[in-house]
Design a protein around this motif. Structure first.
Motif, PDB file in Angstrom:
ATOM      1  N   ILE A   1      16.639  78.779  94.509  1.00 25.71           N
ATOM      2  CA  ILE A   1      17.043  79.886  95.387  1.00 25.71           C
ATOM      3  C   ILE A   1      16.596  81.228  94.803  1.00 25.71           C
ATOM      4  O   ILE A   1      16.056  82.091  95.513  1.00 25.71           O
ATOM      5  N   ARG A   2      16.825  81.404  93.483  1.00 26.87           N
ATOM      6  CA  ARG A   2      16.407  82.659  92.842  1.00 26.87           C
ATOM      7  C   ARG A   2      14.899  82.829  92.906  1.00 26.87           C
ATOM      8  O   ARG A   2      14.393  83.932  93.150  1.00 26.87           O
TER       9      ARG A   2
ATOM     10  N   LYS B   1      12.873  81.582  95.155  1.00 24.06           N
ATOM     11  CA  LYS B   1      12.502  81.871  96.531  1.00 24.06           C
ATOM     12  C   LYS B   1      12.819  83.323  96.881  1.00 24.06           C
ATOM     13  O   LYS B   1      12.010  84.022  97.511  1.00 24.06           O
ATOM     14  N   ASN B   2      13.998  83.791  96.461  1.00 25.70           N
ATOM     15  CA  ASN B   2      14.377  85.180  96.731  1.00 25.70           C
ATOM     16  C   ASN B   2      13.428  86.147  96.030  1.00 25.70           C
ATOM     17  O   ASN B   2      13.086  87.206  96.580  1.00 25.70           O
ATOM     18  N   LYS B   3      13.018  85.761  94.822  1.00 28.15           N
ATOM     19  CA  LYS B   3      12.104  86.635  94.090  1.00 28.15           C
ATOM     20  C   LYS B   3      10.758  86.711  94.800  1.00 28.15           C
ATOM     21  O   LYS B   3      10.145  87.793  94.905  1.00 28.15           O
TER      22      LYS B   3
ATOM     23  N   GLU C   1      10.259  86.282  98.018  1.00 27.15           N
ATOM     24  CA  GLU C   1      10.447  87.063  99.244  1.00 27.15           C
ATOM     25  C   GLU C   1      10.529  88.555  98.929  1.00 27.15           C
ATOM     26  O   GLU C   1       9.997  89.388  99.679  1.00 27.15           O
ATOM     27  N   GLU C   2      11.200  88.878  97.809  1.00 21.84           N
ATOM     28  CA  GLU C   2      11.311  90.287  97.434  1.00 21.84           C
ATOM     29  C   GLU C   2       9.938  90.865  97.092  1.00 21.84           C
ATOM     30  O   GLU C   2       9.617  92.000  97.460  1.00 21.84           O
TER      31      GLU C   2
END
Length: 256
Positions: free
Chosen positions: A147-148, A150-152, A154-155
């Motif tokens: 999750i981290r 993927k979020n990174k 996307e960011e």
């Protein structure tokens, strides 16, 4: 020939004797081992048996011998029609051999073995639970990492889209002779080694309060309203009607 006559060392009797070196020592060792063996056997025969050994021998002797007719229990069975070697029960479906004895030699109390077995089962169950909890923790850690990550990603993608929007906004504003951006972060900030103006630093801190996604959303709306430009299409439309009718939406997901 006299008894004190010296033996003839050249005679056949002396020659037949084995005079190999070390042989007398080996002979003495063999004799010593045989004596120790005989002494051990004699001690075993003369040794007094302990009370437990005598009880065990008597018990084994009794268990190996069949019940006689003098035994009261056996006599009662015979009166009810039982015959030696016959199985118990009316139809002969019971046991033939007597129930074996379970001799208790330890000093532990009754139920100790069951308690020991139950504790071993509880210990094994606790070990299995710990393994299961460890496995779940590893799976949760792996999910959180994904999750981290993927979020990174996307960011980083949003940061790239924001820079692209800032570059487009600066070019379009300058085409309309707009020298100052509506918001300081609408344009790409020039790289300066020394920033002496404290007000610029305060404005920069204020603008950094917004997240990347908020900035991207605001700047995208500004480009669509002010310049009829869609960052996702990379197209400048003639007017708002042309933009609304030909542009799918105002986000990357709408353009996928």
């Amino acid at each position: 020939m006299e008894e004190d006559e010296e033996e003839d060392y050249m005679s056949d009797l002396f020659i037949k004797q084995d005079v190999r070196p070390g042989l007398p020592m080996m002979r003495r060792m063999k004799e010593t081992i045989q004596k120790e063996k005989k002494q051990k056997e004699a001690n075993e025969k003369n040794r007094q048996k302990s009370i437990k050994e005598e009880e065990k021998e008597r018990r084994d002797l009794v268990l190996k011998s069949a019940l006689s007719t003098e035994n009261k229990g056996f006599a009662l069975l015979q009166k009810m029609g039982y015959k030696s070697g016959q199985a118990l029960g009316k139809s002969g479906e019971g046991i033939v051999e007597p129930i074996p004895l379970n001799i208790k030699t330890g000093r532990s109390g009754l139920g100790h073995e069951e308690l020991k077995k139950r504790k071993a089962e509880e210990k094994l169950e606790n070990y299995r639970q710990k393994l299961c909890m460890k496995k779940q923790a590893n799976e949760q850690a792996a999910d959180q990492f994904r999750i981290r990550f993927k979020n990174k990603q996307e960011e980083r993608k949003m940061e790239g889209d924001l820079r692209k929007s800032q570059r487009a906004c600066q070019q379009l504003d300058m085409q309309k002779d707009i020298d100052v951006p509506k918001e300081t972060w609408f344009w790409l900030e020039p790289e300066e080694e020394d920033k002496k103006d404290e007000e610029d630093e305060e404005d920069e801190c204020t603008s950094s309060d917004r997240s990347v996604s908020e900035k991207l959303h605001i700047l995208t709306a500004y480009l669509r309203e002010e310049h009829f430009y869609c960052i996702w299409c990379g197209t400048t439309y003639e007017d708002s009607e042309d933009l609304s009718s030909n542009c799918p939406g105002d986000s990357a997901a709408d353009h996928d």
